[in-house]
Scaffold this motif. Structure first.
Motif, PDB file in Angstrom:
ATOM      1  N   ILE A 137       0.850  -1.193   0.000  1.00 59.88           N
ATOM      2  CA  ILE A 137       0.000   0.000   0.000  1.00 59.88           C
ATOM      3  C   ILE A 137       0.883   1.240   0.000  1.00 59.88           C
ATOM      4  CG2 ILE A 137      -1.782   1.298   1.227  1.00 59.88           C
ATOM      5  CD1 ILE A 137      -2.698  -1.329   2.483  1.00 59.88           C
ATOM      6  N   THR A 139       0.723   5.360  -0.002  1.00 67.07           N
ATOM      7  CA  THR A 139      -0.215   6.435   0.335  1.00 67.07           C
ATOM      8  C   THR A 139       0.220   7.741  -0.320  1.00 67.07           C
ATOM      9  OG1 THR A 139       1.004   6.965   2.381  1.00 67.07           O
ATOM     10  CG2 THR A 139      -0.829   5.395   2.550  1.00 67.07           C
ATOM     11  N   ILE A 177       3.315  -1.519   3.910  1.00 66.85           N
ATOM     12  CA  ILE A 177       2.733  -0.184   3.909  1.00 66.85           C
ATOM     13  C   ILE A 177       3.821   0.853   4.123  1.00 66.85           C
ATOM     14  CG2 ILE A 177       2.223  -0.118   6.399  1.00 66.85           C
ATOM     15  CD1 ILE A 177      -0.558   1.082   5.572  1.00 66.85           C
ATOM     16  N   VAL A 182       0.430   0.087  10.975  1.00 68.97           N
ATOM     17  CA  VAL A 182      -0.917  -0.107  10.449  1.00 68.97           C
ATOM     18  C   VAL A 182      -1.957   0.420  11.426  1.00 68.97           C
ATOM     19  CG1 VAL A 182      -0.286  -2.083   9.018  1.00 68.97           C
ATOM     20  CG2 VAL A 182      -1.055  -2.469  11.378  1.00 68.97           C
ATOM     21  N   GLU A 218       6.446  -2.434   7.525  1.00 70.76           N
ATOM     22  CA  GLU A 218       6.111  -1.013   7.641  1.00 70.76           C
ATOM     23  C   GLU A 218       7.291  -0.143   7.201  1.00 70.76           C
ATOM     24  OE1 GLU A 218       3.073  -1.650  11.425  1.00 70.76           O
ATOM     25  OE2 GLU A 218       5.250  -1.561  11.742  1.00 70.76           O
TER      26      GLU A 218
END
Length: 257
Positions: A137, A139, A177, A182, A218
């Protein structure tokens, strides 16, 4: 170097000479990304009785550094469910395979009160079920400041628990991510998305539904030039016997699509 990988029942042609590294390097600098209220990492030559382990200082034939860092706070890291359990579980023991079909998606977190949240609807709108075991993911905004940001006390965006449950239900075992967590930075230790992803209700007595071989990575950084879509992911970790390890996730374009 081109190769054909078989994952499940499908073959994927990739070129190992064209890696797309989505990790962040760890540096002895205030420009190193930092989270969780710690200072910067330290990489310093050993000093013993006037001897300095640094070739440029003329006393040593080798560079001989000691590194002090925290994997959760100082850059790209991969963690197993041992991050939140009473009993010890090591990422080096729980992550046993390292190559996966992965999808990269880009989302813009939605304002919710004082927070910015990645919702289930955002994930649903981008997720395309194709048997992928990994989801990356990215962003927005996605500036280069992510490579040097101090996230402490900034309330970064996070995954809504319904989004996390949706990701789990789609069969994703490895979640990556570009945020420090998260979960919400200050959530009174609830860690609802961590628990939801790993299938843990009781951190002291984990049940059979606990997903032992699943990981969360992360603080990745995915450059804007890397397009959304499907890739082969090589999730590389250092062999630390710890709940988390610094890691180097690398994507490869799939050439036979």
């Amino acid at each position: 170097m081109k190769a054909v990988l078989t994952i499940g029942q499908k073959e994927y042609q990739i070129d190992f000479s064209k890696p797309l590294d989505i990790s962040m390097s760890l540096r002895d600098s205030l420009d190193n990304p930092i989270a969780w209220y710690l200072d910067k990492p330290e990489i310093q030559p050993v000093r013993i009785d006037g001897w300095v382990g640094k070739v440029s200082e003329g006393q040593s034939s080798t560079n001989f550094n000691t590194i002090v860092f925290n994997p959760h706070a100082h850059g790209t890291h991969t963690e197993c469910l041992g991050h939140i359990t009473h009993d010890f579980y090591s990422i080096n023991k729980q992550l046993k395979t390292f190559v996966f079909l992965s999808q990269l998606i880009t989302v813009v977190p939605i304002k919710s009160g004082d927070d910015f949240v990645i919702t289930k609807e955002l994930i649903q709108s981008e997720f395309k079920s194709n048997g992928q075991e990994a989801l990356v993911i990215r962003t927005l905004p996605n500036g280069g400041d992510k490579l040097s940001k101090n996230y402490s006390h900034t309330n970064p965006p996070y995954l809504d628990v319904e989004a996390t449950l949706y990701i789990k239900e789609q069969g994703v075992k490895h979640l990556l991510i570009d945020l420090p967590s998260v979960d919400k930075e200050k959530d009174e230790g609830m860690l609802v998305s961590h628990k939801a992803f790993w299938g843990i209700n009781d951190v002291v007595k984990i049940g059979e539904e606990a997903r032992m071989d699943c990981t969360i990575t992360e603080m990745v950084y995915v450059e804007n030039k890397i397009n959304d879509g499907f890739y082969i992911l090589n999730l590389q970790i250092a062999p630390f016997e710890n709940d988390a390890s610094p890691s180097k996730p690398v994507l490869y374009n799939i050439e036979n699509v």
